[in-house]
Structures are given as structure tokens and as C-alpha cells.
Design an enzyme around this catalytic site. Structure first.
Site, mmCIF file in Angstrom:
data_model
loop_
_atom_site.group_PDB
_atom_site.id
_atom_site.type_symbol
_atom_site.label_atom_id
_atom_site.label_comp_id
_atom_site.label_asym_id
_atom_site.label_seq_id
_atom_site.Cartn_x
_atom_site.Cartn_y
_atom_site.Cartn_z
ATOM 1 N N GLY A 1 -10.189 -14.234 15.688
ATOM 2 C CA GLY A 1 -10.580 -14.796 17.078
ATOM 3 C C GLY A 1 -11.812 -15.919 16.897
ATOM 4 O O GLY A 1 -11.710 -16.739 15.987
ATOM 5 N N GLY A 16 -14.447 -17.750 15.910
ATOM 6 C CA GLY A 16 -15.521 -17.363 14.517
ATOM 7 C C GLY A 16 -16.543 -18.405 14.830
ATOM 8 O O GLY A 16 -17.734 -18.269 14.559
ATOM 9 N N LYS A 34 -17.942 -25.959 20.214
ATOM 10 C CA LYS A 34 -17.468 -25.668 18.698
ATOM 11 C C LYS A 34 -18.566 -25.593 17.365
ATOM 12 O O LYS A 34 -19.485 -26.720 17.566
ATOM 13 C CB LYS A 34 -16.753 -26.272 18.416
ATOM 14 C CG LYS A 34 -16.249 -25.584 16.697
ATOM 15 C CD LYS A 34 -14.532 -26.713 16.265
ATOM 16 C CE LYS A 34 -13.952 -26.708 14.828
ATOM 17 N NZ LYS A 34 -12.245 -26.502 14.962
ATOM 18 N N ARG A 51 -15.037 -29.258 23.232
ATOM 19 C CA ARG A 51 -13.681 -29.928 23.277
ATOM 20 C C ARG A 51 -13.279 -29.612 24.428
ATOM 21 O O ARG A 51 -13.973 -28.188 24.878
ATOM 22 C CB ARG A 51 -12.755 -29.578 22.197
ATOM 23 C CG ARG A 51 -13.229 -27.932 22.030
ATOM 24 C CD ARG A 51 -12.345 -28.005 20.481
ATOM 25 N NE ARG A 51 -12.684 -26.225 20.347
ATOM 26 C CZ ARG A 51 -11.711 -25.610 19.088
ATOM 27 N NH1 ARG A 51 -11.084 -26.388 17.763
ATOM 28 N NH2 ARG A 51 -11.523 -24.252 18.541
ATOM 29 N N ARG A 99 -3.927 -19.291 22.464
ATOM 30 C CA ARG A 99 -2.561 -19.660 21.285
ATOM 31 C C ARG A 99 -1.502 -18.494 20.956
ATOM 32 O O ARG A 99 -1.633 -16.720 21.900
ATOM 33 C CB ARG A 99 -3.815 -19.762 20.032
ATOM 34 C CG ARG A 99 -5.216 -19.750 20.170
ATOM 35 C CD ARG A 99 -6.511 -19.302 19.042
ATOM 36 N NE ARG A 99 -7.587 -20.798 19.450
ATOM 37 C CZ ARG A 99 -7.515 -21.449 18.185
ATOM 38 N NH1 ARG A 99 -7.117 -21.349 17.408
ATOM 39 N NH2 ARG A 99 -9.259 -22.476 19.236
ATOM 40 N N ASP A 149 -2.796 -19.120 14.494
ATOM 41 C CA ASP A 149 -3.910 -18.547 15.321
ATOM 42 C C ASP A 149 -4.297 -19.799 15.506
ATOM 43 O O ASP A 149 -5.281 -20.182 16.730
ATOM 44 C CB ASP A 149 -5.154 -17.784 14.218
ATOM 45 C CG ASP A 149 -5.129 -18.276 13.524
ATOM 46 O OD1 ASP A 149 -4.536 -17.484 12.690
ATOM 47 O OD2 ASP A 149 -6.487 -18.569 13.123
ATOM 48 N N ASP A 186 -7.327 -27.420 16.219
ATOM 49 C CA ASP A 186 -7.514 -27.273 15.700
ATOM 50 C C ASP A 186 -7.695 -27.812 14.341
ATOM 51 O O ASP A 186 -6.886 -28.226 13.744
ATOM 52 C CB ASP A 186 -7.460 -25.824 15.608
ATOM 53 C CG ASP A 186 -8.608 -24.022 15.821
ATOM 54 O OD1 ASP A 186 -9.224 -24.368 16.697
ATOM 55 O OD2 ASP A 186 -8.127 -23.267 15.276
#
Length: 513
Positions: free
Chosen positions: A98, A100, A121, A191, A198, A268, A278
Site C-alpha cells: 500500500g 506507505g 509523498k 506528484r 498499479r 506494485d 515510483d
């Protein structure tokens, strides 16, 4: 900024945990949990992407907007949440994961009707932080802010970055996971993406046998992000999977074109929209090496090495196929689609290389040419970006040593120069058979081969400068990455200096990066 227009359509549709509890825990049968950003007392803006803000419909930045950029004092319309997903990490099933250290503000719609999700983030812990603090440090935030924008301007599908700010607090991190934790400056990056969905979101619902929610998630995704799919019933889901395969293969091809190595291609970390998502232990290619991985966590197996990215993307799609099987219920279709993936990817890859070399079309003999070129690149440790920049200047009368000696990471001996001369001759013979003009061939090369790529050593230097309160390099790199097919700063279009060959946080990275 127009933050009062932010909405939460995702949470309005799917089951969620609305306890607003950031403590780490399992949240079965839900796709999100409400959670508030931690809040920070001493934020300071580092960078703001005004162009992107205008484009997505947020408008101009005002000083009072700093609070929103770090998740402070949010208006009532912003209902923040983190999503749950699962995934395979380094080939192993990891169960529930998930967001995090990512918290979603929701989405905004611009005047043209384009919808964009907005996400912090590093703004604090969520139920999915797995005993971590949900914070982010300056170095990882700078890397994500700059690299996501660099990829966008290179023409690679990607999430993007709206802002970068100090939080005013220090964060403890063990950068190489070797028992040496240190205090680092904390930061938050915002972002954006059309969607952050995902592979892992679908894997979680399937693993929990929540098939009704899985189908609802499929319907939501197709309706909102795949307008080209107009079929009904099971065929709709088949078309969805086929399109994901194509988008993923096209994304991998773009990574190969610009020399991008993701470093941690877990399921993920795979977008169902075919976006680069990511930015952790990534790297742009310096010396060409199919076995290169920037991620120390990926050693010694090199699962996510540069040359493995096509195969790994197919493996990840197999896991998505397994997750969707309870809905699609057609093993033969899924197998055939995935078996065709390799054919599609390698044809797209080789056509991409044709454009980089200025070839008019892919021919049967080109596969052997590409294989020989790859061997030469690795043996002579030629810089991937600079090699093609120099190749654009190749003439029949060129001095090969003078042309290529500054793009090799080894000394060019007479034997090595001879190999380059032989390659140059073979290359020019192939170009001479083109059915397009020399000018058209060169144009193909210039469109495909960037003059500037955001190398790790440049990021390392920029992070050091920002840490010391300076912004000049950040501004120059931003200008350079916005114009990657022009050589605006020749000092940045050079090989990685040898001083950075083994520098932690530059040549060697971890998932903490």
C-alpha cells in the site's frame, strides 16, 4: 491555487476504512484508508512547477499555498487517503502493501476535462507504512521531482512532479541498510498522474477473493482511463488486458531508448496506464551494460538489470493475468496474449533502435547488426547517450579515435580503435542502403537521441547544493531537462567523472534512495 476544486471520486465508489488511523495494520476488504498528513511546522518551498500547475487546472502559486504543498491546514473539501495494494517484490509474493509514504489529496479537472490525481509523498505515516514513518528525505524527493519531469520532457510516459519542499524536520535513514543511520533533511514532493492505479491494486483484491470489488475496479479503470475500449461483457476485460500489455511494452521500449533503468520493477511499481512510476534506486545509463542495475538490493541476482526490463515486464504481466483470471476466465486468451508480448516488444525495441541509428526501416540483417553493436558497446564501455550524439557526426573521413575517445570509460587502444573503425564502416554501409535522404536519417536520430540525460552524479551534486541552501544547479538542471534534445549546457553532456565511480547515493543506490 484552485485546491477548492479537488474531488474524491475514487473514495466515493470503493469500500474503505474511514477511521483516519495512521497506525500500521492490515485493512482487509478495502481499497483505501482515510489518513491525515502529519503536518510540518517549518516548511520551505524549494521548487514549484508552475507550467504543470496551470496545465492540470490548479492555477498560479501564491505564498499561502505552501501549506497545501506539504499537507498542512487543508480545506474541508480535501479528504485525504492512502490506497491498499499487494505485489510481488523481487519475484516473491509480499501480501498487502500500500501507499506507505504517499497520501492522496484527490483529483482535479482542468478546463478541457482532463482529470489528474494529486498525491503527497513523504507527508507522514499511513496504515501501509509497514512500521516506517511515512516521511521522505531530501535526496529521494529531489530525485523524484527532477527525474519524473526529465522523463516527461524526453517523451516517456510518466508520473509528474508539481512541487518540492523542505518539511523543516530531520529524518533518520540508513541509506545503504548497513547499520549506519544518519539524520537527513526531510522533504515532501507532490506528484501527479492521470491515475496511480498499479498492478498491485488488482492483485490485492484477487488474492483476497474480493471478486465483486475486483470487477468494480476493472469497470472504474476502463470507464475512466481507457475510453478506446467500447466492447461489453468479458471482451471488455480482455481488451483491457491486451491494451495494458501494449502500453507496458511501449513503455519498456522508451526506457531502452533513453537508457533508463528503474531498479525495482516489483508488480506494485507497475502502472496500469503504462506510466513510469515510483522513482527510487533508478539510474540513467552511463557506460552501456545490459547487466547494469543501480539498486544494491538487486545484487547479486540483477533481476532488474537494464537488459532484463523487457522480460521482467512480461513476468509482471503474468502476475496481473493471474489476478484478472477470476473475471476473464479464459486461460488460453491470457496465455496467447502474454506469449505474443515478447514478439511485440522485441519488434518495437528493434524499430526503436532503427530510429536511433537513422535507419529507414527494420530489415532482417539489422538484428545481427544490433547484436554486434551491443557487444562493442559493452566491451569498450561506451557511454550510451554520448555514443549516439557522436554517431550523428560520423562522416566517411572522420578520425574515429578523436570522435569516440571521450565517450569511452576505458582507454581506446589501437585494437579497440580498429573495432570501432570496422563498426563505423559497417554502419555507413547500412545507412547507404536507406530509402530516405541523409537529412531525414539524421532527423530520425536527433528526435530519438537526447543530448542531455539526468545522470545520477548530476543529481548527487544538485542535492548537495540544495542541502547547502543553493539553487543555481537546480535551476540549470530544470532548464536542461526541459530541453533534452538540445545541448544547452555542454558541461552536463559529458561522461560520469571517475570521482563518482563508487560514491554512495550516486553510483551505488538502495531502495532508500
Amino acid at each position: 491555487m484552485n485546491i477548492e476544486q479537488i474531488t474524491q471520486p475514487f473514495t466515493d465508489i470503493f469500500p474503505g476504512d474511514i477511521s483516519n488511523n495512521p497506525m500500521q495494520r492490515n485493512t482487509p476488504k478495502v481499497l483505501f484508508s482515510t489518513v491525515k498528513p502529519a503536518g510540518f511546522d517549518g516548511p520551505k518551498l524549494i521548487a514549484f512547477n508552475q507550467t504543470l500547475s496551470e496545465e492540470i487546472g490548479l492555477g498560479s502559486y501564491k505564498e499561502k499555498d505552501l501549506d497545501f504543498l506539504v499537507g498542512n491546514n487543508l480545506p474541508d473539501n480535501v479528504k485525504t487517503y492512502a490506497t491498499a495494494y499487494a505485489g510481488h517484490q523481487f519475484g516473491n509474493w509480499a501480501g498487502q502493501l500500500g501507499d506507505g509514504r504517499a497520501i492522496l489529496a484527490g483529483e482535479i479537472t482542468n478546463k478541457e476535462g482532463k482529470r489528474t490525481e494529486i498525491q503527497w509523498k513523504g507527508a507522514g505515516a499511513t496504515p501501509y507504512s509497514r512500521h516506517a514513518d511515512g516521511r521522505a528525505v531530501l535526496r529521494s524527493s529531489v530525485r523524484e521531482y527532477l527525474m519524473s519531469e526529465a522523463m516527461h520532457h524526453l517523451g516517456v510516459p510518466t508520473t509528474r512532479a508539481l512541487s518540492l519542499a523542505f518539511t523543516g524536520e530531520d529524518v533518520v535513514r540508513d541509506i545503504m541498510y548497513n547499520g549506519n543511520p544518519q539524520l537527513e533533511k526531510g522533504a515532501v514532493v507532490i506528484r501527479t498522474a492521470e491515475s496511480f492505479l498499479r498492478f498491485g491494486h488488482f492483485e490485492l483484491m484477487s488474492a483476497q477473493q474480493e471478486y465483486t470489488t475486483l470487477q468494480d475496479l476493472l469497470d472504474f479503470t476502463i470507464e475512466n482511463y481507457y475510453p478506446e475500449i467500447t466492447t461489453d461483457g468479458i471482451q471488455k476485460y480482455k481488451d483491457f488486458f491486451s491494451t495494458i500489455c501494449i502500453r507496458t511494452a511501449d513503455l519498456m521500449t522508451e526506457w531502452f531508448r533513453v537508457g533508463f533503468v528503474h531498479g525495482v520493477m516489483n508488480t506494485d511499481n507497475m502502472s496500469v496506464l503504462g506510466l513510469t512510476i515510483d522513482y527510487g534506486p533508478y539510474s540513467m545509463m552511463d557506460e552501456y551494460d545490459l547487466n547494469f542495475t543501480p539498486n544494491t538490493t538487486d545484487l547479486p541476482g540483477r533481476r532488474y538489470a537494464f537488459g532484463q526490463q523487457g522480460q521482467i515486464s512480461q513476468w509482471n504481466l503474468w502476475q496481473l493475468a493471474n489476478a484478472l483470471h477470476p473475471i476473464i476466465k479464459d486461460e488460453k486468451f491470457l496465455e496467447n496474449t502474454l506469449n505474443h508480448y515478447g514478439t511485440y516488444f522485441w519488434e518495437a525495441h528493434d524499430k526503436m533502435l532503427c530510429r536511433k541509428f537513422g535507419f529507414d526501416e527494420l530489415r532482417d540483417t539489422d538484428e545481427e547488426f544490433f547484436t554486434n553493436w551491443q557487444g562493442l558497446m559493452q566491451e569498450l564501455q561506451l557511454d550510451y547517450t554520448l555514443f549516439f550524439n557522436q554517431l550523428e557526426q560520423l562522416q566517411p573521413e572522420s578520425d574515429i579515435k578523436a570522435l569516440f575517445e571521450n565517450v569511452s570509460y576505458v582507454i581506446l587502444t589501437d585494437q579497440r580503435i580498429k573495432k570501432l573503425e570496422d563498426f563505423a564502416k559497417t554502419y555507413q554501409e547500412r545507412v547507404s542502403t536507406n530509402r530516405i535522404s541523409k537529412e531525414e536519417s539524421l532527423s530520425l536520430m536527433k528526435q530519438s537521441n537526447p543530448k542531455f540525460t539526468l545522470r545520477n552524479y548530476l543529481l548527487y551534486e544538485c542535492i548537495e547544493e540544495i542541502s547547502n541552501g543553493k539553487a543555481e544547479m537546480l535551476q540549470k538542471l530544470t532548464h536542461a531537462l526541459e530541453n533534452p534534445y538540445e545541448e544547452l549546457y555542454p558541461e552536463y553532456s559529458v561522461k560520469r567523472p571517475s570521482a563518482y565511480d563508487d560514491t554512495t547515493g550516486c553510483s551505488t543506490l538502495s531502495c532508500s534512495s
